[in-house]
Scaffold this motif. Sequence first.
Motif: not given
Length: 359
Positions: A274-294
């Motif tokens: 469960l925590m792995f899934d949650q960590a992935c969700e959070r990482i995806e959220a910050v990646l799609t945020g201003q930090a971006g994937r560049e």
Amino acid sequence: MSGPLVIPFFIPHQGCPHVCIFCNQRLIARQTAKEQSFDNEAQRLSAVIHTYLQFKKNRSQVELAFFGGNFLGLETSRILALLKAVQPWIRQGQIHSIRCSTRPDTVTQTALDLARPFGLETVELGVQSMDDRVLVLAQRGHTSGDTRKALALLRENGLKTGVQVMVGLPGDDDTGAVRTAEALAELGPDLARIYPLLVLDGARLAQWYGSGQYVPLSLDQAVDQTKKMVAVFRRAGVAVARIGLQATQMMEDAGQMIAGPWHPAFGHLVLSALMFDQACERIEAVLTGQAGREGIGKPGGKKSVVLQVNPRSLSRLQGHRKANLDRLAQRYPGLCFSIERVETLDPDQVRAHIFGGGC
Ligand code: SF4
């Protein structure tokens, strides 16, 4: 120290007129013989209570739990004898309440009127599934309707409620397990326990397994199904009190287990997933945020991610043998990870922060 001290007193299979396909009759017969070798049940109860009270430490509440049988299905004289045997500790303030596990079809107003004055405060129902087809295959002898009625009656009587469910029952699957959790979550029990179905020697299921009629879940499948059920219960605010069997009494004799997704740290595997899934969700959220994937994946463009977690949940975030960290590294090759412990975070939460700088 949070939570009450729960003193379990096992009454294996007692009060149960049924033989579910997964119930280990041989072990039960052996245990029952052992229990009956005590001349006086009150004496055995007293010994168990004395042993457990030594571990009370600074807990303010102590609860006596009649587990392993069908408590409200016992004969009235037996229910009374067991409840009366606990009263001296209740009067002395050493035990504060009683809980029991029972079948949904034994919850009646008469049984509750009998037990409540003696301190019964919580009733856990052996629900197993909310799919009637699955209940028939498991030869449970009760329906999902019995569970609904029992939960309503318990609530009307002001009792706390628990539900015990299984993953891996014959005829059940991923979708069915989630539906069971959803149906129960809607009924609002106070707590849930989830167990993976194991094939035990002496159970009818062992014959089904031997003939190929039943194929147990793999450990990964059981973890995945349980994870989905836990997520449903959590979203509905139902506390998940236990995941997986305790490596105690029922598993003492390793030879009794023929097949199934047994793991001594099953609950940890589920909470880590469960925590792995949650960590992935959070990482995806910050990646799609201003930090971006560049920059991610480009040579020298690795970004640093800090995962924040409550210190109590560190091992969950890392996963069993640090498996989560390996999986994160595989899933996000353009990131490198570090972990920060934050006392104020909820133990079920993880947060992610991304930094553009290199690792
Ligand atoms: S209801 Fe519980 S005690 Fe009775 S047969 Fe089924 S598993 Fe065993």
